[in-house]
Structure formats: structure tokens, C-alpha cells
Design an enzyme around this catalytic site. Structure first.
Site, PDB file in Angstrom:
ATOM      1  N   GLN A 138      45.039  37.724 -27.009  1.00 12.79           N
ATOM      2  CA  GLN A 138      46.019  37.311 -26.016  1.00 12.79           C
ATOM      3  C   GLN A 138      46.802  36.090 -26.502  1.00 12.79           C
ATOM      4  O   GLN A 138      47.726  35.648 -25.846  1.00 12.79           O
ATOM      5  CB  GLN A 138      45.312  36.958 -24.703  1.00 12.79           C
ATOM      6  CG  GLN A 138      44.654  38.135 -24.012  1.00 12.79           C
ATOM      7  CD  GLN A 138      43.799  37.719 -22.829  1.00 12.79           C
ATOM      8  OE1 GLN A 138      42.616  38.028 -22.799  1.00 12.79           O
ATOM      9  NE2 GLN A 138      44.365  37.027 -21.854  1.00 12.79           N
ATOM     10  N   ARG A 186      39.812  36.781 -15.959  1.00 13.55           N
ATOM     11  CA  ARG A 186      40.692  36.983 -14.795  1.00 13.55           C
ATOM     12  C   ARG A 186      40.367  36.057 -13.608  1.00 13.55           C
ATOM     13  O   ARG A 186      39.326  36.209 -12.965  1.00 13.55           O
ATOM     14  CB  ARG A 186      40.598  38.436 -14.356  1.00 13.55           C
ATOM     15  CG  ARG A 186      41.848  38.952 -13.646  1.00 13.55           C
ATOM     16  CD  ARG A 186      41.771  40.441 -13.535  1.00 13.55           C
ATOM     17  NE  ARG A 186      43.064  41.011 -13.181  1.00 13.55           N
ATOM     18  CZ  ARG A 186      43.347  42.315 -13.246  1.00 13.55           C
ATOM     19  NH1 ARG A 186      42.424  43.167 -13.633  1.00 13.55           N
ATOM     20  NH2 ARG A 186      44.530  42.759 -12.920  1.00 13.55           N
ATOM     21  N   ARG A 229      39.677  24.760 -12.786  1.00  9.61           N
ATOM     22  CA  ARG A 229      40.332  25.716 -11.893  1.00  9.61           C
ATOM     23  C   ARG A 229      39.396  26.143 -10.756  1.00  9.61           C
ATOM     24  O   ARG A 229      39.857  26.467  -9.657  1.00  9.61           O
ATOM     25  CB  ARG A 229      40.848  26.933 -12.653  1.00  9.61           C
ATOM     26  CG  ARG A 229      41.882  27.733 -11.861  1.00  9.61           C
ATOM     27  CD  ARG A 229      42.485  28.869 -12.680  1.00  9.61           C
ATOM     28  NE  ARG A 229      43.734  28.525 -13.323  1.00  9.61           N
ATOM     29  CZ  ARG A 229      44.944  28.630 -12.747  1.00  9.61           C
ATOM     30  NH1 ARG A 229      45.062  29.064 -11.509  1.00  9.61           N
ATOM     31  NH2 ARG A 229      46.016  28.302 -13.403  1.00  9.61           N
ATOM     32  N   GLU A 263      46.139  37.899 -11.862  1.00 13.87           N
ATOM     33  CA  GLU A 263      44.821  37.441 -11.439  1.00 13.87           C
ATOM     34  C   GLU A 263      44.586  37.376  -9.924  1.00 13.87           C
ATOM     35  O   GLU A 263      43.486  37.678  -9.470  1.00 13.87           O
ATOM     36  CB  GLU A 263      44.549  36.045 -12.024  1.00 13.87           C
ATOM     37  CG  GLU A 263      44.464  36.023 -13.532  1.00 13.87           C
ATOM     38  CD  GLU A 263      44.541  34.604 -14.065  1.00 13.87           C
ATOM     39  OE1 GLU A 263      45.630  34.009 -14.018  1.00 13.87           O
ATOM     40  OE2 GLU A 263      43.504  34.083 -14.501  1.00 13.87           O
ATOM     41  N   THR A 323      47.093  25.020 -15.957  1.00 12.21           N
ATOM     42  CA  THR A 323      46.859  23.630 -15.553  1.00 12.21           C
ATOM     43  C   THR A 323      47.062  22.681 -16.734  1.00 12.21           C
ATOM     44  O   THR A 323      47.258  21.490 -16.538  1.00 12.21           O
ATOM     45  CB  THR A 323      45.451  23.475 -14.958  1.00 12.21           C
ATOM     46  OG1 THR A 323      44.503  23.942 -15.914  1.00 12.21           O
ATOM     47  CG2 THR A 323      45.329  24.286 -13.683  1.00 12.21           C
ATOM     48  N   ALA A 350      46.779  33.103 -17.379  1.00 10.03           N
ATOM     49  CA  ALA A 350      47.142  32.402 -16.154  1.00 10.03           C
ATOM     50  C   ALA A 350      48.179  33.198 -15.347  1.00 10.03           C
ATOM     51  O   ALA A 350      48.953  32.620 -14.589  1.00 10.03           O
ATOM     52  CB  ALA A 350      47.646  30.987 -16.455  1.00 10.03           C
TER      53      ALA A 350
HETATM   54  N1  MTE Z   1      45.705  44.140 -16.607  1.00 11.70           N
HETATM   55  C1  MTE Z   1      45.290  44.993 -17.575  1.00 11.70           C
HETATM   56  N2  MTE Z   1      45.559  46.297 -17.447  1.00 11.70           N
HETATM   57  N3  MTE Z   1      44.571  44.541 -18.645  1.00 11.70           N
HETATM   58  C2  MTE Z   1      44.253  43.214 -18.799  1.00 11.70           C
HETATM   59  O1  MTE Z   1      43.617  42.836 -19.778  1.00 11.70           O
HETATM   60  N4  MTE Z   1      44.402  40.949 -17.843  1.00 11.70           N
HETATM   61  C3  MTE Z   1      44.559  40.160 -16.616  1.00 11.70           C
HETATM   62  C4  MTE Z   1      45.829  40.568 -15.876  1.00 11.70           C
HETATM   63  N5  MTE Z   1      45.905  41.986 -15.747  1.00 11.70           N
HETATM   64  C5  MTE Z   1      44.675  42.304 -17.783  1.00 11.70           C
HETATM   65  C6  MTE Z   1      45.439  42.826 -16.707  1.00 11.70           C
HETATM   66  C7  MTE Z   1      44.602  38.720 -16.840  1.00 11.70           C
HETATM   67  S1  MTE Z   1      43.154  37.887 -17.036  1.00 11.70           S
HETATM   68  C8  MTE Z   1      45.777  38.027 -16.869  1.00 11.70           C
HETATM   69  S2  MTE Z   1      45.817  36.362 -17.019  1.00 11.70           S
HETATM   70  C9  MTE Z   1      47.076  38.713 -16.761  1.00 11.70           C
HETATM   71  O2  MTE Z   1      46.936  40.125 -16.643  1.00 11.70           O
HETATM   72  C10 MTE Z   1      47.900  38.392 -18.003  1.00 11.70           C
HETATM   73  O3  MTE Z   1      49.097  39.057 -18.040  1.00 11.70           O
HETATM   74  P1  MTE Z   1      50.401  38.586 -17.224  1.00 11.70           P
HETATM   75  O4  MTE Z   1      50.449  37.114 -17.291  1.00 11.70           O
HETATM   76  O5  MTE Z   1      51.481  39.251 -17.955  1.00 11.70           O
HETATM   77  O6  MTE Z   1      50.201  39.094 -15.832  1.00 11.70           O
HETATM   78  N1  HPA Z   2      44.556  29.763 -17.009  1.00 12.04           N
HETATM   79  C1  HPA Z   2      44.284  30.656 -17.963  1.00 12.04           C
HETATM   80  N2  HPA Z   2      44.129  30.350 -19.220  1.00 12.04           N
HETATM   81  C2  HPA Z   2      44.237  29.067 -19.567  1.00 12.04           C
HETATM   82  C3  HPA Z   2      44.511  28.076 -18.629  1.00 12.04           C
HETATM   83  C4  HPA Z   2      44.681  28.440 -17.286  1.00 12.04           C
HETATM   84  O1  HPA Z   2      44.931  27.609 -16.381  1.00 12.04           O
HETATM   85  N3  HPA Z   2      44.544  26.909 -19.274  1.00 12.04           N
HETATM   86  C5  HPA Z   2      44.297  27.187 -20.573  1.00 12.04           C
HETATM   87  N4  HPA Z   2      44.113  28.490 -20.750  1.00 12.04           N
HETATM   88 MO1  MOS Z   3      43.681  35.538 -17.809  1.00  8.64          MO
HETATM   89  S1  MOS Z   3      41.759  34.911 -17.506  1.00  8.64           S
HETATM   90  O1  MOS Z   3      44.282  33.904 -17.592  1.00  8.64           O
HETATM   91  O2  MOS Z   3      43.619  35.794 -19.474  1.00  8.64           O
END
Ligand code: MTE
Ligand code: HPA
Ligand code: MOS
Length: 781
Positions: A214, A359, A327, A732, A461, A530
Site C-alpha cells: 500500500q 482497517r 487513533r 474504513e 493523524t 486512512a
Molecule cells: N477494500 C478492498 N476491496 N480491499 C482492501 O484492501 N482496504 C481498506 C479499504 N477498503 C481495502 C478496501 C482500507 S484499510 C483502507 S485504508 C482503504 O480501503 C484504502 O483505500 P482508499 O483510501 O482508497 O479508500
Molecule cells: N491511518 C492509517 N494509516 C496511517 C495513519 C493513519 O492515521 N497514520 C500513519 N499511517
Molecule cells: Mo487502512 S488500515 O488505513 O490501510
């Protein structure tokens, strides 16, 4: 700032503009097996395979490591140890230098990587890795937060304290007071695609690493650091991940480092892909927490004071445990106003794998504690928990009930409306009355219903993480190449960002090529985490598109001798005064006139700041809200249960893509439910994780889905902040909607003792735990 959030009329004629329902760009390829993952990249001749050798004790001094049998095993080319690391032996994401690639003096958890075998095939490497003879001086270990604290083990990072008002007097003067402890388990990410890194050496210092992370920029910087070369020698590429869920925010660093060290040492491509058992034992998970609370409230159920400590099993190193435990505190209020509050974290070191992002990033553990406190009040006063919730919701600006424990004002509160609408559409009151009547008959099957809210803060954060870049090229045939710093893990980020660009240029979505994330195109990116991927990268891409558009408009106006305001984009064409030119033809014309058709965009989130030492600031740009109502039935003889019905109303602002967002809400709810019900991590006394495969670690199955599942987005919501197209982050926040299942189970259990007592279920509420709680309540102990 120009408001770029308006939607032009012509967008309706474009296929795949913002706010349209558009399927995930990889959906068909994924179903057909044509979507490429790291392991699908053709292997160049000479590719070798690495496998990790791991420790078999939880805590020990390393007296000696005899790897002769490993080296002599068939197909083995070399074995990498700490001595093979040309640069720094550390992959700690926060620069704490507490996470060696390979330890030299001590092992600190069962399953810790100690060396890597590189062999002709993966199978040979894996077999050879078993042959090490380790000489350990075993030391006493502590694997959970409570025993580690008692044993005097340190914290992995400084704790955080959030405080407001006068907690001690608030507690002392409250008419009612409850003290309790909530134990909430961790969670394995269980992505379909596990960790993988594939390093291909180049000339000089160069190395290219394809992997499933990621956070490509961090992997790049980490590989450079470990190899002792500048970051410009390292390229990290990610086409897509088969799920990340936070588990690939920092945990890929080690695999990238091992593959890169091997590739540079041997000058041959090296791939590393642990099997599921090793992926589960050697990489971090969600933190489990032990939460102690002391709560004061009045006879209406209004909270007066909260004093709470959050101890987390962080594992042997800091990793992201600092921000994760922070968090947890930021969300320990969930949607509730605490007049007097003190929250402290305890990021406890333990002799277990180093826990990481998952997540919600600690937020769910905070929210579940807030909801437990609400339940405590409800059972103590004999009220419906929903009534207690409503009595404690944050208020409106000016009513003195909007300040969070971290001194940020809640300015965009919509939880009242969300909950009211869901209460209505789910027919909560009538169903609760019916359930109470049914349970009163005293049958074996008991039911429970709960409606729980979520408020989740959006932004990293770590304020500096809230930045992003994008790169757009338009080739002279009019086709558009889109690149941005975010990574695709199934959440649909690439689709959403491409929709934004399609709308900006007023061309069909199909004209845009979505390309792999690479550190070569956009530098110094943040983790896609995040939930901020589309907020940040959508804005950066829009910035790039607007730069190119401005040049095109200028050229169009100058070439025709008309005003810039007479130039309009779309659909799939440019209107220059009365003249209409197809987009591709106009691009060709612009190219011939030497207009620059490429731009790098940038975005940083405004308004946010955070002073951790003072515990004050505005860490979040805005909040996302949601609520869910779940009904469960439990069998009081076996503890088994099922979810009969779930209704959800979730706020994503003006959705960039409603069907993708709905998919995120559904998936997050199920994953949150799994965390609190069936997914149990269990370590034995030796500190060995025994639930390290799908045979023993149970994620929800299709058959565990609520029998009736109504999921809706709050279509009236619009982000009051200037986010991309007024949308809100979705990744999330809906994870915490799963808490309604946990609390409905609690109500069903409580029925066996006529709701006199809060059952204080531990999470995960496995059938065994439900049964034990039923037995305990029946026995009145
Ligand atoms: N959805 C899918 N299908 N697969 C994933 O790994 N990760 C989650 C969420 N949704 C995830 C998911 C997490 S932990 C985060 S932080 C966000 O997607 C990250 O992507 P975004 O910031 O584009 O929403
Ligand atoms: N959320 C998710 N990932 C992170 C954060 C947060 O606030 N800070 C550093 N990595
Ligand atoms: Mo999501 S736990 O912020 O990758």
C-alpha cells in the site's frame, strides 16, 4: 480556491463521469483471471526464489546459528543473514530502528524471520529453511499486554493522553458510576493475495521491485536504506493488490528488502512469497486491546465523565503502533460528547509479532469501547441502549456539546438524522418490542437487536501524510494516461480517480488508461490508507487535469481569436465558440502547435494540524458517519448464532461512485462483524500462534451474511468541506458498523437474566464465549 466540484451538464452524456455507477475497472479481468498480480509477472530466465527461516522460540538470546545444512540443501544458491545487508539492518517504518531485517543478538517473537534461503525453486527454498540449527538462550517471555506490563516490559513508543474538563470531580459527583474492562481481540488481514516481492537487479546500484504494498514510496526508501544506496536507485511498482486492509501498509518492507538484497548480491531476479501460514505468523495484525473504563453518568443516562485506559498488544517493535493507539483514543468518544474525559494509551511491547495497521487503524477498538460504555449505562438504568445513545450524541455548534477529547469541534454532525432515518426504515422500535416479548416466553432461541452509530475522523493523524501527487499525459492521438500516488487494493480507487479525470476532460472513462503505481512517476507518496486515497489522489489528479485544460483553453482561444470563456469541454469534444472539434482531433491540433500535454498535479489537505504533546488540534478534515441495525438469534444451549437481518445507512457525502461505495460498506461491515464474532487469534503458552491458516482461523463465509441485508447510502449528504466532488472517504468507517452484531448478541445473552446485567461479552464473541456468557448469567455469577 476555484470550486471544481460542480458537475457540468454534459457529464450526463459521458460514460463514467464522477457520481455515476460504474463497475470496478478490473472486475471482469479479476473474474476471468486476466488481472495481473505480482506473481503473474513473467519471470526472466535465472529467477530465484527466497523463503524465510524463522525462530521457534518467543524470546531468546541468539548464541549461535548453524546454517550449514541449509546451505547444503538441494537447489540452495545462498543464504542471506544480517551480514549480507550492505546498508542498515532496519525496516522500521517510523525510523525507530527497532525492526531488524534479520536479528543478530536476540529473537523477540515466535516466527520472527532470522535468515532467508535463496534457491532455484520456491519449494526447495522452503524445505531448506527448516534445516537451521539454532542455539538459543531462552529468556522468559510475555505475550499479552497485561502480563507484559506486569513483567515490566517497556512500551514501544510514547503513550498519548487526551484530557478535557475535570474528570475526577466529574466521576465523584456523578449519580451513577460503573467501572469495567473490555477485552477485544485482534484480527488477521486474510487478504486473498499474501505478501510478495519480486526484485530485478539493474546496472550500477539499480533495482526494480514489483510487490504488493500500500506504500510504494516507503518500500522504495526502505530498500534504499537497507542496500545503502540513494532512493533514486530503487523503483517500486504496484499494479494492484489482492487486498491489503492495512496489512500491506508497512509489512511489505521486509519482503522487499529481502528480495532486493538477494537480487543485488546474486545479480539475478529474486522473488519471495511466503505461504499462508508464514504470512500469518511472520506479519503483523490488528492490535488486540484491554480497555479499562471508569464511567460517571446521571439518571437520564447522560455521560458526565469518562476515564479510560487503552492497553494494546503491540508486539516486539513499534511499527505503526504509535499512530494506531493514538487513533484508538481519537475514537473512544465515537459519536458521543464527554463533558469530562481522560483517555490514555499504553502501547505495550510484547513478545509477539509486531502488530500493524488494519482497517480503522485502532479506531474500531476505541469505538467498541464507547459502545460498551453506552451498554453499561443502558443495563444499569434499565433503558434501551438506543435511547442512551441519543442522549449522548454530539450536538450542534453553539450548544456546548461539540468539543472532542482532542479539542476539535464537531462541525458537520449528521448522526442524529442518520440514526433517525435508520430507526424508521429498519422498524427498530416495533421489532425490539416484538423481540422482548418473544424472549420473555423463555425459549431456547433468544433474539437481540441493536442499532449502533459510527463517527470516523478522516485524515492521517500524521499531518504531513495528507499530500498526494498525480501525473497525466495526453498522447497525440487523444488517449489519456493517468497515474497517481495511490494504490489499488480492490477498493476501486483507480476507477474513482479515472472518473474524476473523465469528468474534468469531459471524455468517456474508456479514453483513460489506468496505470500501475510506480515511484518513478509520482515521488514521495503516502500510504494508500486512512481511507483518504480518493480524497487525496482524486484532488491531485484533478489538479493535473486542470493544468492541461487551462493550456488547451488558452490555445483554443488564441488559435480562433476568441475569448477563453467561449471554450467548452465535452462531451468527447471541444466547443470553441460555434465550432465543434472532436477531442482527439483537437489534441492532435494542440500537439502540432506545441502545447504541453502533460502535467504533474499536487494536493495537500487544508485546515488540519495536530499537537500531540498538548493533545490538541484539528487532526481530522471532516467526519464520516453511519449507523447499522442488526438482529441476531442465539441458541442458548450451544452458543451458536446467526444474523437474521442488518440494515445500514451510511454517509459518503456525494458519492463518487455509489455502487463501489456500497460494495465498500457491505465488505467493511462483514469484515467488522468477523472481527467481533468468529475471527479468533490464539497463541499457546510458548507464544506460538496456533490459528495460522483458514482451517483454524475463521473469517465470515457467504453463509454468515445477514439473512436480510439492506444497505443504503445517505443520498442527501454532501461534504461541507471542499473534498473531491464533495464526496467522503468510505474505506474504513463502515467497518465499525459490525458492532451492531456484537451488541445484538449481547442483548440476546442478557435476556437469560432478564436484562438485569450487562453481559460484558469479550470480543470475538465466538459461540463458545456466547455460551459461557449465557451460563454465567443463568448461574447469576
Ligand atoms: N477494500 C478492498 N476491496 N480491499 C482492501 O484492501 N482496504 C481498506 C479499504 N477498503 C481495502 C478496501 C482500507 S484499510 C483502507 S485504508 C482503504 O480501503 C484504502 O483505500 P482508499 O483510501 O482508497 O479508500
Ligand atoms: N491511518 C492509517 N494509516 C496511517 C495513519 C493513519 O492515521 N497514520 C500513519 N499511517
Ligand atoms: Mo487502512 S488500515 O488505513 O490501510
Amino acid at each position: 480556491m476555484k470550486d471544481l466540484n460542480t458537475t457540468p451538464e454534459s457529464s450526463l452524456q459521458i460514460k463514467g463521469a464522477a457520481h455515476q455507477n460504474l463497475q470496478h475497472d478490473s472486475a471482469i479481468k479479476q473474474v476471468q483471471g486476466r488481472a495481473d498480480y505480482t506473481d503473474d509477472i513473467p519471470e526472466p530466465a535465472g529467477t530465484l526464489h527466497a523463503y524465510l527461516g524463522v525462530s521457534t522460540v518467543a524470546y531468546a538470546k541468539i548464541r549461535g546459528m548453524d546454517l550449514s545444512a541449509v546451505r547444503a540443501a538441494p537447489g540452495v544458491v545462498t543464504v542471506l543473514t544480517a551480514e549480507d545487508i550492505p546498508g542498515v539492518n532496519d525496516v522500521s517504518p517510523t525510523g525507530k530502528h527497532d525492526e531488524p531485517v534479520f536479528p543478530t543478538e536476540k529473537v523477540e517473537f515466535h516466527g520472527q524471520p532470522l535468515f532467508a534461503v535463496i534457491a532455484e525453486t520456491r519449494d526447495l527454498a522452503r524445505r531448506a529453511a527448516e534445516l537451521a540449527k539454532m542455539d538459543y538462550e531462552v529468556l522468559p517471555h510475555a505475550i499479552d499486554a497485561v502480563s507484559a506490563r506486569l513483567a515490566g516490559m517497556p512500551m514501544v513508543t510514547d503513550p498519548l493522553k487526551l484530557e478535557r474538563g475535570d474528570v475526577d470531580s466529574g466521576l465523584a459527583e456523578a449519580p451513577h458510576r460503573v467501572r469495567g474492562r473490555l477485552i477485544v481481540g485482534g484480527q488477521d488481514h486474510m487478504y486473498l493475495e499474501g505478501h510478495i516481492a519480486f526484485a530485478i537487479p539493474g546496472e550500477d546500484d539499480d533495482v526494480v521491485v514489483h510487490c504488493s504494498t500500500q506504500h510504494p514510496s516507503e518500500a522504495q526508501h526502505m530498500v534504499a536504506h537497507v542496500l545503502g544506496v540513494p532512493s533514486n536507485a530503487v523503483v517500486v511498482n504496484v499494479r494492484r493488490m489482492g487486498g491489503g486492509f492495512g496489512g500491506k501498509e508497512s509489512q511489505m518492507n521486509l519482503f522487499c528488502a529481502v528480495a532486493a538484497i538477494g537480487a543485488k548480491k546474486l545479480n539475478r531476479p529474486v522473488k519471495i512469497r511466503p505461504d499462508r501460514d508464514q504470512d500469518m505468523t511472520a506479519t503483523g495484525k490488528r492490535h488486540d486491546f484491554v480497555i479499562d473504563y471508569d464511567l460517571g453518568f446521571d439518571s437520564e443516562g447522560r455521560i458526565q465523565a469518562v476515564d479510560s485506559q487503552f492497553a494494546a498488544r503491540c508486539g516486539y517493535s513499534s511499527d505503526l503502533s504509535g499512530p494506531v493507539t493514538d487513533r484508538a483514543l481519537f475514537h473512544a468518544d465515537n459519536a458521543y460528547f464527554y463533558p469530562n474525559v481522560r483517555l490514555t494509551s499504553c502501547p505495550q511491547k510484547t513478545n509477539t509479532v509486531s502488530n500493524t495497521a488494519f482497517r480503522g487503524f485502532g479506531g474500531p477498538q476505541g469505538v467498541v469501547a464507547a459502545e460498551r460504555m453506552i451498554e453499561e449505562i443502558a443495563y444499569a438504568l434499565g433503558k434501551d441502549p438506543l435511547e442512551v445513545r441519543k442522549a449522548n450524541f454530539y450536538g450542534e455548534p453553539g450548544d456546548g456539546r461539540t468539543l472532542t477529547p482532542y479539542h476539535q469541534e464537531v462541525e458537520d454532525n449528521v448522526i442524529g438524522r442518520i440514526v433517525e432515518e435508520l430507526e424508521e426504515s429498519a422498524d427498530y422500535q416495533a421489532r425490539r418490542t416484538a423481540i422482548l416479548a418473544e424472549n420473555a416466553k423463555g425459549g431456547v432461541i433468544r433474539r437481540g437487536i441493536a442499532l449502533t452509530p459510527v463517527k470516523f475522523g478522516i485524515s492521517f493523524t500524521a499531518t504531513w501524510y495528507n499530500q498526494a501527487g498525480a501525473l497525466i499525459h495526453i498522447y497525440n492521438d487523444g488517449s489519456i494516461h493517468l497515474n497517481h500516488g495511490g494504490t489499488e487494493m480492490g477498493q476501486g480507487l483507480n476507477t474513482k480517480v479515472a472518473q474524476v479525470v473523465a469528468e474534468a476532460f469531459q471524455v468517456d472513462f474508456d479514453c483513460i488508461k489506468i496505470t500501475k503505481t510506480t515511484t518513478e512517476k509520482v515521488p514521495n507518496t503516502s500510504a494508500t490508507a486512512a481511507s483518504s486515497g480518493s480524497d487525496l489522489n482524486g484532488m491531485a489528479a484533478l489538479d493535473a487535469a486542470e493544468q492541461i485544460k487551462a493550456r488547451l483553453v488558452k490555445f483554443a482561444a488564441e488559435s480562433r481569436g476568441i475569448k477563453e470563456s467561449a471554450v467548452r469541454f465535452g462531451p468527447n469534444q471541444i466547443r470553441i465558440g460555434e465550432e465543434v472539434v472532436a477531442f482527439a482531433a483537437f489534441i492532435r491540433e494542440a500537439y502540432m502547435a506545441r502545447v504541453h500535454l502533460s502535467a504533474a498535479g499536487f494536493y495537500k489537505t487544508p485546515k488540519i494540524h495536530w499537537d500531540r504533546a498538548a493533545g490538541k488540534g484539528r487532526p481530522f478534515y471532516y467526519y464520516a458517519y453511519g449507523a447499522s441495525c442488526s438482529e441476531v438469534a442465539i441458541d442458548t444451549l450451544t452458543g451458536e448464532y446467526r444474523v437474521e437481518r442488518t440494515d445500514i445507512l451510511h454517509d459518503v457525502g456525494r458519492s463518487l461512485n455509489p455502487i463501489l461505495d456500497k460494495g465498500q460498506v457491505e465488505g467493511a461491515f462483514i469484515q467488522g462483524m468477523g472481527w467481533l464474532t468468529t475471527e479468533e487469534l490464539w497463541w499457546d503458552k510458548e507464544g506460538r500462534l496456533r490459528t495460522h491458516a483458514p482451517s483454524t482461523y475463521k473469517i465470515p463465509l457467504a453463509s454468515d451474511r445477514p439473512r436480510i441485508f439492506n444497505v443504503n447510502l445517505a443520498d442527501w449528504s454532501e461534504n461541507r468541506e471542499m473534498t473531491i466532488k464533495r464526496s467522503k472517504a468510505v474505506g474504513e468507517p463502515p467497518f465499525m458498523l459490525g458492532i451492531s452484531v456484537f451488541e445484538a448478541l449481547s442483548m440476546a445473552v442478557a435476556s437469560v437474566a432478564d436484562y438485569r446485567e450487562c453481559p460484558r461479552l469479550e470480543a470475538p464473541a465466538t459461540p463458545e464465549r456466547v455460551l459461557m456468557a449465557v451460563e454465567r448469567l443463568k448461574a447469576g455469577v
